[in-house]
Each structure stands twice: as structure tokens, then as C-alpha cells.
Enzyme design. Structure first.
Site, PDB file in Angstrom:
ATOM      1  N   VAL A  22       0.770  -1.274  -0.003  1.00  0.00           N
ATOM      2  CA  VAL A  22      -0.057  -0.094  -0.097  1.00  0.00           C
ATOM      3  C   VAL A  22       0.871   1.348   0.173  1.00  0.00           C
ATOM      4  CG1 VAL A  22      -1.604   1.328   1.188  1.00  0.00           C
ATOM      5  CG2 VAL A  22      -1.927  -1.202   1.034  1.00  0.00           C
ATOM      6  N   ASP A  41      10.611   3.127   6.610  1.00  0.00           N
ATOM      7  CA  ASP A  41      10.254   1.705   6.817  1.00  0.00           C
ATOM      8  C   ASP A  41      11.126   1.219   7.819  1.00  0.00           C
ATOM      9  OD1 ASP A  41       8.014  -0.754   5.370  1.00  0.00           O
ATOM     10  OD2 ASP A  41       9.837  -1.549   6.892  1.00  0.00           O
ATOM     11  N   THR A  91      -2.051  -4.442   9.753  1.00  0.00           N
ATOM     12  CA  THR A  91      -2.977  -4.420  11.138  1.00  0.00           C
ATOM     13  C   THR A  91      -3.410  -5.754  11.039  1.00  0.00           C
ATOM     14  OG1 THR A  91      -4.834  -3.351   9.869  1.00  0.00           O
ATOM     15  CG2 THR A  91      -3.693  -2.167  11.259  1.00  0.00           C
ATOM     16  N   THR A 126      -6.076  -0.625   8.130  1.00  0.00           N
ATOM     17  CA  THR A 126      -7.525  -0.934   8.334  1.00  0.00           C
ATOM     18  C   THR A 126      -7.649  -0.795  10.023  1.00  0.00           C
ATOM     19  OG1 THR A 126      -7.721  -2.093   6.434  1.00  0.00           O
ATOM     20  CG2 THR A 126      -9.247  -2.655   8.192  1.00  0.00           C
ATOM     21  N   CYS A 266      -6.463  -8.293   3.876  1.00  0.00           N
ATOM     22  CA  CYS A 266      -7.853  -7.333   4.039  1.00  0.00           C
ATOM     23  C   CYS A 266      -9.073  -8.261   4.445  1.00  0.00           C
ATOM     24  CB  CYS A 266      -8.022  -6.738   2.722  1.00  0.00           C
ATOM     25  SG  CYS A 266      -6.962  -5.320   2.595  1.00  0.00           S
ATOM     26  N   ARG A 337       0.807 -13.448   2.882  1.00  0.00           N
ATOM     27  CA  ARG A 337       0.489 -13.094   4.440  1.00  0.00           C
ATOM     28  C   ARG A 337      -1.179 -13.764   4.414  1.00  0.00           C
ATOM     29  NH1 ARG A 337       0.531  -6.909   4.775  1.00  0.00           N
ATOM     30  NH2 ARG A 337       0.034  -7.116   2.423  1.00  0.00           N
TER      31      ARG A 337
END
Length: 440
Positions: A22, A41, A91, A126, A266, A337
């Protein structure tokens, strides 16, 4: 002069905190519009890759990384040079499916320590409705010793990037924007409009923006759960689910969802954030969590179907050699992930099977670190008894059934088992192949 104008005039800088699937495309997009961008980062290895012109996410490509003027850094003090901060850290959820806010809390602490007066902080990660105001803002205030609203502003703009999607890109996806007050909303909207070609969609407050994100993914999760439940029912009825869906989709109001493995950062996570906050308020989900239960069980369902087909073909599963093609959570994307392919692997392990796993997109290092899986090249797979096509990468879609047959051990076709999770092959072609097959 507004912060928007100062950014456009290159008098101020914008920062991206979290340079994954993202944050990195967002940083590149702003830099292309001649905005001074700091890309931060904590992962120094990732920063070094970007500095070397390598895009491990494959979202924008190596050329875009090589040619960008983004200032990639792992030094948090560099953030003091920026006035507009965008937080794009992951998240995830804990093992008990409660939100793991560690990354967003850490990012808030880092920004707070380096926040300057007049700055704007926008969260894209999120979270559940209320998290930005109840968790993040107090951290920013504590670490900066400043007051939100008077000394700095905060907003929320949920990310909508779809990793691996070359059609729906950052620039042509409407972006939800919100702010702590009217002034911050206008500033945030103007700044995002620099890169969002189709425009932004302002909402009245931060909680609403947070809710938009978790609800849109929860809706998708529920729809896929319905299709997965149909697939389990049709499997018992000996009806091909994809053929049913093809027929259903001839009607104008069909939604087009299909069964599949639902993982990633997500859809497989966001519903838990939503129900977590709902339960704190005394409401227990009737639908959302049941959808999660169905989708979280699909890996086991696929593995059990493979075992049944192996037994039907006369194999002793524990002595069988199984190959899985694909480990990422979706096709044409290196992101592993929360991949539900891992659930297939774990279920096969329960039967004493250690499958061979290939993935032409995934990183060997990530696969080993995340799942303890050693990836094998497709060309090195041979003499297997069962092939599970788990992820529909273009490279695997291009394989013919003859190509698949070359992976098997010598023997009768009826002894070979092919599990086509994504419905890559036509039923008529599978019937002609002579192999035992199963489709989700």
C-alpha cells in the site's frame, strides 16, 4: 498558505510510513506528481532493496523504483522534515482473532516523537471504527506533547489497493477521505486529489471512514462464504459448482462471486476488526463471524477432498507424493500473508503427508520464514501422485493437462489425482484426460 500549496510548491515534504503493498505505490504516485516524498520503513533490508531499484512487491516494478526521487530511509528522525504523514502499516489479527494493533501503535509512537507543529497525520491502515481517535491520537499527543486539533491535525483514508490487480490501480479507485475537523478534511482531500485521478469521496467523520473499510471487505467475505458453503453442499450432490455459477451469472443481477480460499491482509482479517468492536458494544455478530468460520475452513475442505480422491484412485495417502502449485494468498501477487494454502498444507500434515510446494511468485525467504515451507521449482517436480492447483497464477493457467501429467509418476491416468481449486480447466477436458479430478 495551505499545506497543500506548500507541498505542490515543494516547500514541504510528505512522508509514507510503511512501504509495503500500500505505502510504496502511494509514495511513488506522489513523487511522480513532483511532491517531495520521504519513504520510511523499519525494515532496513526492504529499504536497501528499494534503494537498489528492486520492487519486492512487484506492484510498480523495478523501473519505477529506479527512476523515482522518493527518499527511502529507515531513520525515523527523517520524518521531522515532513508535514503530511501517511500511515500504511499492516494491521493483522492475533491467534484468537482479536486485532493486533502493534504495528499501528508503533507507527504512532514513531510519528509522535518526530511530529512538528502544523503537521497532518492520515491513517490508511485498516482498523475498527473509533481506533484512530481512541488509540492513535492519544499516542500522538503523548509522544509529541502537542494537542490534536490545535497543534496538529489527523485524518483517516482507508487503503483500497488490490495487490496484483493491474486494472484497478491507486489512481483510478475512488478514495474515501475524512478529517478530525472541516479544515483538516479539506486539506486531506486536496492533497489526495493530487494522485487520485477519479477523485476522492469525503465523509463526515473519521469513524465513518473506518467503518467504510471494514464493511466493504466484510460484505465481500460474506458473499464468498455463501459460495463456499454452496460448494460444500454441491460436492455432496455431485454437482459442479462453477457450472451452477456460470448459469446463475447469466441473470443481470447476479453478483459474480465464486468459491475459493479467502486469505490475505484484508478480506480474511477486516471482518474480525469489525466484530471485535461490535462485541465490545454488546452486539454479537449473527452473520459476519459465521462467514469467517466457513471461509477459514476451506483449506481443510480442499485437503480432505484431495485425500478422498487419492483413496478412490487406490493410493495410500500417507505414502503418496503430493505437489501444491501456489502459496500466495491470491494469483499474480507475491504476498503470502494469511494464505489459506497453509491450511491445506497443515491438514495434509495431519495425514502424514509433507507436500512439495511450488510458487513462481512467492519469495523463497518469505515462504520459509512465514510457514517453514521450502519452495520447489515447477520443473523439479516429478513422480507425484496428486497435484493441487491452489493459486491461479498466469504461469499455472498457461499449463495444459499434458503439462500437468508430466509431473506425475508413471502409471495409469486413473491413478493420477488433480485437484483444481480455482476451476482452471474445463470439465470436458478433465473428463477426457482420464485422471481423477476434483474442482471446488
Amino acid at each position: 498558505m495551505s499545506l497543500y500549496q506548500k507541498l505542490v510548491n515543494r516547500e514541504e515534504k510528505l512522508s509514507l510510513i510503511g512501504l509495503g503493498y500500500v505505502g510504496m505505490p502511494m509514495a511513488i504516485a506522489f513523487a511522480k506528481k513532483n511532491i517531495n516524498v520521504i519513504g520510511f520503513d523499519l525494515n532496513k533490508e526492504k529499504i536497501n532493496l528499494y534503494k537498489s531499484g528492486i520492487d519486492p512487491t512487484k506492484e510498480v516494478g523495478n523501473e519505477a523504483i529506479k527512476n523515482t526521487n522518493v527518499e527511502f530511509t529507515a531513520d525515523e528522525e527523517s520524518l521531522r522534515q515532513a508535514k503530511f504523514h501517511i500511515v500504511a502499516v499492516p494491521t493483522p489479527v492475533n491467534l484468537d482473532h482479536t486485532p493486533d494493533l502493534t504495528p499501528v501503535i508503533s507507527a504512532s509512537e514513531i510519528i509522535g516523537r518526530n511530529l512538528t507543529k502544523g503537521s497532518v497525520v492520515v491513517y490508511e491502515s485498516t482498523v475498527y471504527p473509533g481506533c484512530t481517535e481512541d488509540i492513535c491520537i492519544p499516542i500522538l499527543e503523548r509522544e509529541s506533547e502537542m494537542k490534536c486539533g490545535s497543534d496538529f491535525k489527523v485524518g483517516y483514508s482507508p487503503e483500497r489497493i488490490n495487490p496484483g490487480d493491474k486494472v484497478h490501480r491507486l489512481e483510478n479507485i475512488h478514495k474515501i477521505v475524512s478529517g478530525i475537523d472541516k479544515d483538516s478534511l479539506e486539506e486531506i482531500k486536496n492533497i489526495y486529489d493530487i494522485v487520485i485521478e477519479v477523485g476522492t469521496y469525503p465523509v463526515s467523520n473519521i469513524r465513518t471512514a473506518e467503518a467504510v473499510k471494514v464493511v466493504e471487505n466484510s460484505q465481500r467475505d460474506i458473499n464468498i462464504a455463501f459460495m463456499n458453503e454452496l460448494a460444500m453442499i454441491f460436492d455432496r450432490m455431485d454437482i459442479d459448482t462453477n457450472e451452477v455459477v456460470d448459469g446463475m451469472n447469466t441473470k443481470w443481477n447476479a453478483l459474480g462471486f465464486r468459491p475459493g480460499l479467502v486469505g490475505g491482509h484484508c478480506i480474511g482479517v477486516d471482518p474480525y476488526y469489525f466484530t471485535y468492536e461490535a462485541e465490545k458494544l454488546g452486539y454479537h455478530s449473527q452473520i459476519i463471524l459465521n462467514g469467517r468460520i466457513v471461509n477459514d475452513g476451506m483449506g481443510k475442505f480442499v485437503a480432505d477432498a484431495a485425500i478422498k480422491k487419492m483413496i478412490e484412485s487406490g493410493q495410500a495417502p500417507k505414502k503418496s507424493k503430493v505437489a501444491i502449485l501456489g502459496l500466495t494468498f491470491k494469483e499474480n501477487c507475491p504476498d503470502i500473508r494469511n494464505s489459506k494454502v497453509d491450511d491445506i498444507i497443515k491438514r495434509l500434515n495431519e495425514y502424514g503427508i509433507e507436500p512439495i510446494v511450488a510458487d513462481c511468485w512467492a519469495s523463497e525467504q518469505d515462504a520459509k520464514r512465514e510457514y517453514g515451507v521450502r519452495l520447489t521449482k515447477l520443473e523439479d517436480i516429478k513422480n507425484v501422485n496428486c497435484v493441487i492447483m491452489a493459486v491461479a497464477h498466469n504461469e499455472y493457467r498457461a499449463l495444459s493437462l499434458s503439462d500437468i501429467k508430466r509431473l506425475f509418476a508413471p502409471g495409469e491416468d486413473c491413478e493420477k489425482v488433480l485437484v483444481d481449486v480455482k476451476g482452471i480447466f474445463k470439465v470436458s477436458d478433465l473428463d477426457k484426460s482420464g485422471m481423477r479430478y476434483w474442482r471446488l
